[in-house]
Design an enzyme around this catalytic site. Structure first.
Site, PDB file in Angstrom:
ATOM      1  N   HIS A  92      45.988  41.857  34.701  1.00  0.00           N
ATOM      2  CA  HIS A  92      46.884  41.742  35.859  1.00  0.00           C
ATOM      3  C   HIS A  92      46.795  43.053  36.644  1.00  0.00           C
ATOM      4  CE1 HIS A  92      49.504  38.943  33.110  1.00  0.00           C
ATOM      5  NE2 HIS A  92      48.442  38.317  33.583  1.00  0.00           N
ATOM      6  N   ASP A 115      26.740  45.013  45.768  1.00  0.00           N
ATOM      7  CA  ASP A 115      25.971  45.299  44.556  1.00  0.00           C
ATOM      8  C   ASP A 115      26.467  44.482  43.369  1.00  0.00           C
ATOM      9  OD1 ASP A 115      24.540  47.289  45.860  1.00  0.00           O
ATOM     10  OD2 ASP A 115      25.704  48.952  45.010  1.00  0.00           O
ATOM     11  N   HIS A 155      48.436  35.205  40.043  1.00  0.00           N
ATOM     12  CA  HIS A 155      48.340  35.573  38.631  1.00  0.00           C
ATOM     13  C   HIS A 155      47.575  36.884  38.441  1.00  0.00           C
ATOM     14  CE1 HIS A 155      47.179  34.059  34.305  1.00  0.00           C
ATOM     15  NE2 HIS A 155      47.634  35.288  34.316  1.00  0.00           N
ATOM     16  N   TYR A 209      17.927  48.413  40.234  1.00  0.00           N
ATOM     17  CA  TYR A 209      18.738  49.586  39.952  1.00  0.00           C
ATOM     18  C   TYR A 209      18.836  49.880  38.446  1.00  0.00           C
ATOM     19  CZ  TYR A 209      23.013  52.391  39.748  1.00  0.00           C
ATOM     20  OH  TYR A 209      23.949  53.361  39.487  1.00  0.00           O
TER      21      TYR A 209
HETATM   22 ZN   LIG Z   1      47.689  36.600  32.763  1.00  0.00          ZN
END
Ligand SMILES: [Zn+2]
Length: 215
Positions: A92, A115, A155, A209
Site C-alpha cells: 500500500h 525503461d 487499494h 542494459y
Molecule cells: Zn492490500
C-alpha cells in the site's frame, strides 16, 4: 526460497513501502506448483525463513506453522494464470496508492518509467478481498501489458516479475515514479514521451542494459 522471500520482505521496509504488517512478497518454487509467502499478521521484525509458509497454487497451506497472508488467494490466482510469473509483491505504498485512490493510471512521463514499465502503470478494477476478484483484476490488467505493476483501484500496488526479486524491484520503482510524477503535477502538466521513444527506451533497457549474463 524461504530465505529469499524472507530477506526480500526487509527490502519493503528499507524502501518505506509498508507499515505495520501490510504488504507481502511471494516467490514460486521453480519446477513445483508451490510458492512461498509471508505468514499472516506477523510483524516484519519477526519474519524468518522458518516462519514463511508454503502454499499450493490454489492457495492452500502445504507447509508452515502460521496461516498464510490474507492476500494469498490473489498471489495464487496470478501464479495459476500467468505461468511466466515467478514472484508477486503487494504493498500500500503511499504515492502509488494515492494514484489508486483516484483511479488514475500513472502516465509515462519519465524515461525510467519507459525503461521499467514500458508505458503507463495501469489501474485495475475495484475488488474486495475474499475470493478471486483481486487476482482476476490483476491478471486481466497485466496480461498482454508491458507494465509489471498494477494500481488496484482504492487499494494499492500488485507487482509481478520473473522472480520475487524482480517483482520487489517493480514495487520499489512503481512507488518512486508515482512520487516523482505526483510532484511534477504540483506545478504543471508533465510532458508526455512520444510512443516510439518509449518503445526504444523499453527495448534498450529490457534487452541491452546491464551486465550480460555469461554464455
Ligand atoms: Zn492490500
Amino acid at each position: 526460497m524461504r530465505q529469499i522471500v524472507a530477506d526480500l520482505h526487509a527490502e519493503l521496509v528499507r524502501y518505506n513501502l509498508v507499515v505495520w504488517t501490510a504488504g507481502n512478497v511471494s516467490g514460486r518454487i521453480p519446477g513445483e506448483d508451490l510458492f512461498v509467502i509471508k505468514p499472516s499478521g506477523v510483524s516484519y521484525d519477526e519474519l524468518t525463513p522458518e516462519n514463511m509458509v508454503v502454499c499450493d497454487l490454489d492457495g492452500n497451506l502445504v507447509e508452515g506453522e502460521h496461516a498464510p497472508s490474507s492476500d494469498t488467494a490473489a498471489h495464487a490466482y496470478v501464479y495459476r494464470n500467468m505461468p511466466e510469473v515467478g514472484g508477486v509483491v503487494h504493498t500500500h505504498s503511499t504515492y502509488a496508492s494515492a494514484w489508486a485512490a483516484r483511479g488514475e493510471a500513472i502516465p509515462c512521463v519519465l524515461t525510467a518509467m519507459a525503461d521499467e514499465f514500458g508505458g503507463e502503470i495501469p489501474i485495475g478494477p475495484f475488488a474486495l478481498i475474499g475470493d478471486d476478484s483481486i487476482g482476476q483484476g490483476i491478471v486481466e490488467t497485466l496480461k498482454g501489458h508491458r507494465s509489471k505493476a498494477v494500481l488496484m483501484q482504492n487499494h494499492g500496488v500488485f507487482s509481478i516479475g520473473k522472480d520475487a526479486k524482480s517483482a520487489v524491484k517493480a514495487a520499489v520503482m512503481c512507488e518512486d515514479v508515482a512520487r516523482t510524477v505526483h510532484v511534477a503535477r504540483q506545478l504543471g502538466e508533465p510532458l508526455p514521451i512520444p510512443q516510439d521513444d518509449i518503445d526504444r527506451l523499453y527495448d534498450r533497457y529490457q534487452n541491452v542494459y546491464g551486465q550480460r549474463s555469461p554464455r
